[in-house]
Design a protein around this motif. Structure first.
Motif, PDB file in Angstrom:
ATOM      1  N   ALA A  65      52.646  49.712 115.427  1.00  0.00           N
ATOM      2  CA  ALA A  65      53.514  49.396 116.569  1.00  0.00           C
ATOM      3  C   ALA A  65      52.873  48.357 117.475  1.00  0.00           C
ATOM      4  O   ALA A  65      53.524  47.414 117.920  1.00  0.00           O
ATOM      5  CB  ALA A  65      53.825  50.663 117.362  1.00  0.00           C
ATOM      6  N   LEU A  66      51.576  48.495 117.727  1.00  0.00           N
ATOM      7  CA  LEU A  66      50.899  47.563 118.623  1.00  0.00           C
ATOM      8  C   LEU A  66      50.616  46.216 117.960  1.00  0.00           C
ATOM      9  O   LEU A  66      50.634  45.181 118.624  1.00  0.00           O
ATOM     10  CB  LEU A  66      49.597  48.184 119.140  1.00  0.00           C
ATOM     11  N   VAL A  67      50.357  46.213 116.661  1.00  0.00           N
ATOM     12  CA  VAL A  67      50.061  44.961 115.958  1.00  0.00           C
ATOM     13  C   VAL A  67      51.333  44.168 115.691  1.00  0.00           C
ATOM     14  O   VAL A  67      51.362  42.944 115.848  1.00  0.00           O
ATOM     15  CB  VAL A  67      49.301  45.247 114.641  1.00  0.00           C
ATOM     16  N   LEU A  68      52.396  44.850 115.285  1.00  0.00           N
ATOM     17  CA  LEU A  68      53.615  44.139 114.909  1.00  0.00           C
ATOM     18  C   LEU A  68      54.414  43.648 116.106  1.00  0.00           C
ATOM     19  O   LEU A  68      55.242  42.746 115.962  1.00  0.00           O
ATOM     20  CB  LEU A  68      54.499  45.028 114.034  1.00  0.00           C
ATOM     21  N   LYS A  69      54.181  44.224 117.279  1.00  0.00           N
ATOM     22  CA  LYS A  69      54.948  43.804 118.451  1.00  0.00           C
ATOM     23  C   LYS A  69      54.780  42.315 118.749  1.00  0.00           C
ATOM     24  O   LYS A  69      55.762  41.595 118.854  1.00  0.00           O
ATOM     25  CB  LYS A  69      54.568  44.657 119.662  1.00  0.00           C
ATOM     26  N   ASP A 119      60.963  39.276 108.014  1.00  0.00           N
ATOM     27  CA  ASP A 119      62.110  40.105 108.402  1.00  0.00           C
ATOM     28  C   ASP A 119      61.772  41.586 108.340  1.00  0.00           C
ATOM     29  O   ASP A 119      62.190  42.369 109.198  1.00  0.00           O
ATOM     30  CB  ASP A 119      63.319  39.796 107.524  1.00  0.00           C
ATOM     31  N   LEU A 120      61.016  41.978 107.325  1.00  0.00           N
ATOM     32  CA  LEU A 120      60.590  43.375 107.210  1.00  0.00           C
ATOM     33  C   LEU A 120      59.682  43.763 108.373  1.00  0.00           C
ATOM     34  O   LEU A 120      59.821  44.844 108.957  1.00  0.00           O
ATOM     35  CB  LEU A 120      59.883  43.586 105.872  1.00  0.00           C
ATOM     36  N   MET A 121      58.768  42.850 108.748  1.00  0.00           N
ATOM     37  CA  MET A 121      57.897  43.113 109.890  1.00  0.00           C
ATOM     38  C   MET A 121      58.684  43.199 111.187  1.00  0.00           C
ATOM     39  O   MET A 121      58.384  44.025 112.048  1.00  0.00           O
ATOM     40  CB  MET A 121      56.830  42.017 110.011  1.00  0.00           C
ATOM     41  N   LYS A 122      59.707  42.363 111.335  1.00  0.00           N
ATOM     42  CA  LYS A 122      60.540  42.419 112.541  1.00  0.00           C
ATOM     43  C   LYS A 122      61.289  43.741 112.618  1.00  0.00           C
ATOM     44  O   LYS A 122      61.407  44.331 113.692  1.00  0.00           O
ATOM     45  CB  LYS A 122      61.527  41.255 112.561  1.00  0.00           C
ATOM     46  N   LEU A 123      61.774  44.212 111.476  1.00  0.00           N
ATOM     47  CA  LEU A 123      62.506  45.483 111.459  1.00  0.00           C
ATOM     48  C   LEU A 123      61.581  46.647 111.818  1.00  0.00           C
ATOM     49  O   LEU A 123      61.872  47.421 112.729  1.00  0.00           O
ATOM     50  CB  LEU A 123      63.145  45.706 110.090  1.00  0.00           C
ATOM     51  N   VAL A 124      60.465  46.746 111.118  1.00  0.00           N
ATOM     52  CA  VAL A 124      59.529  47.854 111.367  1.00  0.00           C
ATOM     53  C   VAL A 124      58.924  47.734 112.760  1.00  0.00           C
ATOM     54  O   VAL A 124      58.831  48.722 113.500  1.00  0.00           O
ATOM     55  CB  VAL A 124      58.431  47.888 110.276  1.00  0.00           C
ATOM     56  N   GLY A 125      58.535  46.513 113.137  1.00  0.00           N
ATOM     57  CA  GLY A 125      57.968  46.309 114.467  1.00  0.00           C
ATOM     58  C   GLY A 125      58.970  46.582 115.570  1.00  0.00           C
ATOM     59  O   GLY A 125      58.625  47.114 116.617  1.00  0.00           O
ATOM     60  N   ILE A 163      46.284  44.880 129.840  1.00  0.00           N
ATOM     61  CA  ILE A 163      46.308  45.977 128.876  1.00  0.00           C
ATOM     62  C   ILE A 163      47.266  45.655 127.732  1.00  0.00           C
ATOM     63  O   ILE A 163      46.941  45.852 126.560  1.00  0.00           O
ATOM     64  CB  ILE A 163      46.704  47.305 129.566  1.00  0.00           C
ATOM     65  N   GLN A 164      48.436  45.147 128.042  1.00  0.00           N
ATOM     66  CA  GLN A 164      49.398  44.803 127.004  1.00  0.00           C
ATOM     67  C   GLN A 164      48.908  43.652 126.144  1.00  0.00           C
ATOM     68  O   GLN A 164      49.187  43.601 124.952  1.00  0.00           O
ATOM     69  CB  GLN A 164      50.749  44.458 127.632  1.00  0.00           C
ATOM     70  N   PHE A 165      48.175  42.717 126.737  1.00  0.00           N
ATOM     71  CA  PHE A 165      47.631  41.596 125.973  1.00  0.00           C
ATOM     72  C   PHE A 165      46.657  42.077 124.913  1.00  0.00           C
ATOM     73  O   PHE A 165      46.622  41.557 123.797  1.00  0.00           O
ATOM     74  CB  PHE A 165      46.954  40.605 126.922  1.00  0.00           C
ATOM     75  N   PHE A 166      45.861  43.082 125.243  1.00  0.00           N
ATOM     76  CA  PHE A 166      44.901  43.616 124.291  1.00  0.00           C
ATOM     77  C   PHE A 166      45.529  44.619 123.326  1.00  0.00           C
ATOM     78  O   PHE A 166      44.825  45.228 122.533  1.00  0.00           O
ATOM     79  CB  PHE A 166      43.709  44.246 125.024  1.00  0.00           C
TER      80      PHE A 166
END
Length: 192
Positions: A85-89, A151-157, A47-50
């Motif tokens: 949240a799910l895409v940037l993780k 870096d912005l993606m890491k912060l938001v993610g 589930i987490q992989f998808f």
């Protein structure tokens, strides 16, 4: 046609996205009660992989509902926030700056070589060195730009994928998806 399908499937997509967002919590809750822990943990890992795929679907659905003005603004924002949240993780761990710089550098050298081929020696300097300079200059500037985006993606993610925020988003998605099946909205109930 595809946008209408996404908009009509919004309640189901919200519930699936919510389950994926709180899958870590489900793993904590189900692990002590499982007779054999392996099937539960492996299914939750799947589930987490998808999560990336589900996050992408949430983002497309959020965009489709926003373009169609189908559901309320709260639902649209919830779809986009949970999708991010799910895409940037998983993307937080991808070295996008290096990849972006490498791709831009190779494209620049390739285009220069294709349209302006150099002779073997230019002003006493081997053309290999000139091609290396043509590679490194755009690659360096692209790296700087992509590094800022990374870096912005890491912060938001990092904020959106943190366990407390992911839990709130996931549970809200599940509740909102169930309420949408009954033509109600959590945001209408709470905010009037």
């Amino acid at each position: 046609m595809a946008l209408a399908t996404l908009v009509n499937s919004t309640p189901f997509i919200l519930i699936v996205g919510g389950i994926v967002a709180v899958s870590w919590l489900l793993a904590k809750l189900l692990r002590p009660t499982a007779v054999v822990g392996e099937p539960v943990s492996s299914s939750l890992k799947i589930i987490q992989f998808f999560g990336f795929v589900v996050g992408t679907i949430l983002l497309f659905t959020g965009t489709a509902t926003w373009l169609a003005q189908a559901w309320d603004l709260g639902t649209q924002c919830l779809l986009i926030a949970t999708g991010l949240a799910l895409v940037l993780k998983p993307l937080r761990h991808v070295p996008l700056a290096v990849l972006g710089g490498l791709i831009i550098g190779v494209i620049c050298v390739g285009l220069f070589y294709l349209y302006f081929p150099l002779p073997e020696v230019v002003f006493g300097i081997s053309s290999t060195w000139i091609y290396l300079v043509i590679f490194f200059i755009p690659a360096f500037f692209a790296y700087l730009i992509f590094r800022f985006v990374e870096d912005l993606m890491k912060l938001v993610g990092g904020i959106l994928a943190s366990r407390p925020v992911a839990t709130i988003l996931g549970l809200t998605c599940i509740i909102q998806g169930i309420l949408l099946f009954f033509n109600a909205s959590l945001f209408t109930i709470v905010f009037g």
